[in-house]
Design a protein around this motif. Structure first.
Motif, PDB file in Angstrom:
ATOM      1  N   ILE A  90       1.047  -1.379   0.036  1.00  0.00           N
ATOM      2  CA  ILE A  90       0.085  -0.177   0.027  1.00  0.00           C
ATOM      3  C   ILE A  90       0.898   1.102  -0.040  1.00  0.00           C
ATOM      4  O   ILE A  90       1.661   1.389   0.768  1.00  0.00           O
ATOM      5  N   GLY A  91       0.641   2.310  -0.964  1.00  0.00           N
ATOM      6  CA  GLY A  91       1.309   3.299  -0.933  1.00  0.00           C
ATOM      7  C   GLY A  91       2.673   3.116  -1.840  1.00  0.00           C
ATOM      8  O   GLY A  91       3.279   4.372  -2.528  1.00  0.00           O
ATOM      9  N   ARG A  92       2.818   2.150  -2.458  1.00  0.00           N
ATOM     10  CA  ARG A  92       4.045   1.869  -3.208  1.00  0.00           C
ATOM     11  C   ARG A  92       3.495   1.976  -4.873  1.00  0.00           C
ATOM     12  O   ARG A  92       2.394   1.388  -5.128  1.00  0.00           O
ATOM     13  N   GLN A  93       4.040   2.168  -5.805  1.00  0.00           N
ATOM     14  CA  GLN A  93       4.136   1.983  -7.012  1.00  0.00           C
ATOM     15  C   GLN A  93       4.447   0.816  -7.821  1.00  0.00           C
ATOM     16  O   GLN A  93       5.338   0.147  -7.373  1.00  0.00           O
ATOM     17  N   VAL A  94       3.319   0.121  -8.306  1.00  0.00           N
ATOM     18  CA  VAL A  94       3.843  -1.255  -9.156  1.00  0.00           C
ATOM     19  C   VAL A  94       3.356  -1.255 -10.430  1.00  0.00           C
ATOM     20  O   VAL A  94       2.538  -0.408 -10.785  1.00  0.00           O
ATOM     21  N   THR A 107       0.774  11.097 -10.827  1.00  0.00           N
ATOM     22  CA  THR A 107       0.467  11.741  -9.603  1.00  0.00           C
ATOM     23  C   THR A 107       1.592  12.621  -9.127  1.00  0.00           C
ATOM     24  O   THR A 107       1.461  13.323  -8.159  1.00  0.00           O
ATOM     25  N   GLY A 108       2.802  12.473 -10.024  1.00  0.00           N
ATOM     26  CA  GLY A 108       4.136  13.707  -9.736  1.00  0.00           C
ATOM     27  C   GLY A 108       4.365  14.185 -10.926  1.00  0.00           C
ATOM     28  O   GLY A 108       3.827  14.382 -11.851  1.00  0.00           O
ATOM     29  N   SER A 109       5.723  14.509 -10.874  1.00  0.00           N
ATOM     30  CA  SER A 109       6.404  15.285 -12.084  1.00  0.00           C
ATOM     31  C   SER A 109       6.895  14.191 -12.950  1.00  0.00           C
ATOM     32  O   SER A 109       7.431  14.802 -14.042  1.00  0.00           O
ATOM     33  N   SER A 110       6.827  13.014 -12.946  1.00  0.00           N
ATOM     34  CA  SER A 110       7.170  12.110 -13.810  1.00  0.00           C
ATOM     35  C   SER A 110       6.487  10.765 -13.370  1.00  0.00           C
ATOM     36  O   SER A 110       5.829  10.598 -12.820  1.00  0.00           O
ATOM     37  N   ALA A 111       6.621   9.956 -14.397  1.00  0.00           N
ATOM     38  CA  ALA A 111       5.651   8.693 -14.572  1.00  0.00           C
ATOM     39  C   ALA A 111       6.506   7.528 -15.354  1.00  0.00           C
ATOM     40  O   ALA A 111       7.078   7.823 -16.337  1.00  0.00           O
ATOM     41  N   CYS A 155       7.209  14.421 -16.838  1.00  0.00           N
ATOM     42  CA  CYS A 155       5.940  15.323 -17.917  1.00  0.00           C
ATOM     43  C   CYS A 155       5.895  16.749 -16.851  1.00  0.00           C
ATOM     44  O   CYS A 155       5.068  17.516 -17.255  1.00  0.00           O
ATOM     45  N   GLY A 156       6.328  16.788 -15.612  1.00  0.00           N
ATOM     46  CA  GLY A 156       6.072  17.964 -14.744  1.00  0.00           C
ATOM     47  C   GLY A 156       4.926  17.879 -13.931  1.00  0.00           C
ATOM     48  O   GLY A 156       3.799  17.198 -14.130  1.00  0.00           O
ATOM     49  N   VAL A 157       4.526  18.731 -12.885  1.00  0.00           N
ATOM     50  CA  VAL A 157       3.446  18.820 -12.208  1.00  0.00           C
ATOM     51  C   VAL A 157       2.266  19.304 -12.699  1.00  0.00           C
ATOM     52  O   VAL A 157       1.266  18.598 -12.034  1.00  0.00           O
ATOM     53  N   ASP A 158       2.244  19.578 -13.824  1.00  0.00           N
ATOM     54  CA  ASP A 158       0.944  20.219 -14.376  1.00  0.00           C
ATOM     55  C   ASP A 158       0.288  19.009 -15.161  1.00  0.00           C
ATOM     56  O   ASP A 158      -0.845  19.340 -15.759  1.00  0.00           O
ATOM     57  N   ALA A 159       1.216  17.894 -15.465  1.00  0.00           N
ATOM     58  CA  ALA A 159       0.557  16.900 -15.956  1.00  0.00           C
ATOM     59  C   ALA A 159      -0.010  15.802 -15.204  1.00  0.00           C
ATOM     60  O   ALA A 159      -0.778  14.787 -15.832  1.00  0.00           O
ATOM     61  N   GLN A 160      -0.446  16.205 -13.963  1.00  0.00           N
ATOM     62  CA  GLN A 160      -1.024  14.880 -13.320  1.00  0.00           C
ATOM     63  C   GLN A 160      -2.407  14.745 -13.842  1.00  0.00           C
ATOM     64  O   GLN A 160      -3.092  15.774 -14.251  1.00  0.00           O
ATOM     65  N   GLY A 161      -2.809  13.378 -13.854  1.00  0.00           N
ATOM     66  CA  GLY A 161      -3.949  13.204 -14.255  1.00  0.00           C
ATOM     67  C   GLY A 161      -3.990  11.685 -14.905  1.00  0.00           C
ATOM     68  O   GLY A 161      -3.075  11.054 -14.590  1.00  0.00           O
ATOM     69  N   ALA A 162      -5.230  11.571 -15.608  1.00  0.00           N
ATOM     70  CA  ALA A 162      -5.262   9.974 -16.268  1.00  0.00           C
ATOM     71  C   ALA A 162      -4.814  10.086 -17.877  1.00  0.00           C
ATOM     72  O   ALA A 162      -5.308  11.050 -18.160  1.00  0.00           O
ATOM     73  N   THR A 184       0.186   0.437 -14.398  1.00  0.00           N
ATOM     74  CA  THR A 184       1.389   1.014 -13.683  1.00  0.00           C
ATOM     75  C   THR A 184       0.506   2.201 -12.793  1.00  0.00           C
ATOM     76  O   THR A 184      -0.252   3.016 -12.998  1.00  0.00           O
ATOM     77  N   GLY A 185       0.671   1.791 -11.392  1.00  0.00           N
ATOM     78  CA  GLY A 185      -0.045   2.982 -10.375  1.00  0.00           C
ATOM     79  C   GLY A 185       0.400   2.573  -9.136  1.00  0.00           C
ATOM     80  O   GLY A 185       1.117   1.783  -8.728  1.00  0.00           O
ATOM     81  N   ILE A 186      -0.341   3.530  -8.145  1.00  0.00           N
ATOM     82  CA  ILE A 186      -0.018   3.360  -6.642  1.00  0.00           C
ATOM     83  C   ILE A 186      -0.888   2.380  -6.153  1.00  0.00           C
ATOM     84  O   ILE A 186      -2.327   2.349  -6.406  1.00  0.00           O
ATOM     85  N   VAL A 187      -0.690   1.423  -5.308  1.00  0.00           N
ATOM     86  CA  VAL A 187      -1.523   0.432  -4.536  1.00  0.00           C
ATOM     87  C   VAL A 187      -2.321   1.192  -3.594  1.00  0.00           C
ATOM     88  O   VAL A 187      -1.600   1.880  -2.547  1.00  0.00           O
ATOM     89  N   THR A 188      -3.471   1.293  -3.491  1.00  0.00           N
ATOM     90  CA  THR A 188      -4.450   1.892  -2.621  1.00  0.00           C
ATOM     91  C   THR A 188      -5.017   1.114  -1.868  1.00  0.00           C
ATOM     92  O   THR A 188      -5.624   1.500  -0.578  1.00  0.00           O
ATOM     93  N   GLU A 189      -5.107  -0.309  -2.324  1.00  0.00           N
ATOM     94  CA  GLU A 189      -5.840  -1.296  -1.235  1.00  0.00           C
ATOM     95  C   GLU A 189      -5.529  -2.547  -1.434  1.00  0.00           C
ATOM     96  O   GLU A 189      -5.206  -2.911  -2.650  1.00  0.00           O
ATOM     97  N   VAL A 190      -5.535  -3.407  -0.516  1.00  0.00           N
ATOM     98  CA  VAL A 190      -5.191  -4.952  -0.286  1.00  0.00           C
ATOM     99  C   VAL A 190      -6.408  -5.455  -0.081  1.00  0.00           C
ATOM    100  O   VAL A 190      -6.948  -5.339   0.922  1.00  0.00           O
ATOM    101  N   ARG A 191      -6.753  -6.422  -0.912  1.00  0.00           N
ATOM    102  CA  ARG A 191      -8.213  -7.194  -0.343  1.00  0.00           C
ATOM    103  C   ARG A 191      -7.656  -8.808  -0.461  1.00  0.00           C
ATOM    104  O   ARG A 191      -7.156  -9.296  -1.502  1.00  0.00           O
TER     105      ARG A 191
END
Length: 220
Positions: A90-94, A107-111, A155-162, A184-191
């Motif tokens: 949780i909270g890590r990028q995978v 979610t940040g300045s790079s992806a 991408c810079g901070v202005d590029a945040q989004g989907a 690719t993205g941040i893990v927000t939940e484990v089920r």
């Protein structure tokens, strides 16, 4: 003299109409063995060799039952340990293999844009599109090996989004190389489920077994 097979048939016959093909457990086996001794013909007592064989069969049945109980306990322990390890995601990028895995959440300045190559590629081209489907960036990679690969978009901070992206590749002879994109993205939940552990990435549930890369540190 009854063997295990005959005792099993007796148990099946006695329970017919309520539970067909019911397996005989060690307790039922022992009760039947005692009943067999109590009801033996005094003029034709049980043969010692056959009786010893039945006792050996009972011992084997008990050992198998105990082994099964131990394996179930080990399985439950392994599931718990896997759950604890999964919670640390949780909270890590995978990055994970999944159908339709070309979705990217910035979610940040790079992806990082992840994909898997079927074989070595001389050139890799990644096109990135915004939510309206407009091409916003093209990245190129050179001389990448077969397997999991990543290109970073500054991408810079202005590029945040989907975003979505597609990947094409070619080998040294100019032939197309098969590419599978990964989510690719941040893990927000484990089920936890009966069958597997699932993590939520970009609002989508994926199996922990499909994760191919983990980066960053857990959220605190």
């Amino acid at each position: 003299m009854w063997g295990v097979t005959n005792i099993g048939k007796a148990a099946s016959a006695g329970s017919e109409g309520t539970s067909t093909n019911k397996l005989t457990g060690k307790d039922e086996f022992l009760k039947m063995l005692i009943a067999q001794l109590q009801n033996q013909n005094p003029l034709n007592p049980l043969d010692g060799t056959d009786f010893a064989a039945q006792l050996a069969q009972f011992s084997s049945l008990e050992q198998l039952t105990n082994m099964n109980s131990t394996l179930e306990s080990l399985s439950a322990l392994q599931t718990t340990q896997n759950g604890i390890m999964a919670a640390n995601l949780i909270g890590r990028q995978v990055s994970a293999n999944q159908e339709g895995g070309n979705i990217l959440t910035v979610t940040g300045s790079s992806a990082n844009l992840s994909y898997s190559l079927a074989k070595d590629a001389k050139k890799v081209t990644v096109n990135i599109y915004n939510e309206e489907g407009k091409l916003v960036k093209t990245l190129e990679g050179r001389n990448q090996s077969a397997g999991h690969n990543t290109l970073t978009w500054d991408c810079g901070v202005d590029a945040q989004g989907a975003y979505t992206f597609d990947v094409s590749a070619e080998d040294s002879s100019g032939n197309d190389v098969s590419v599978n994109t990964t989510i690719t993205g941040i893990v927000t939940e484990v089920r936890f489920t009966d069958q597997s552990l699932l993590v939520t990435v970009n609002g989508r549930q994926i199996s922990i077994a499909d994760i191919v890369e983990v980066s960053g540190t857990p959220a605190t």
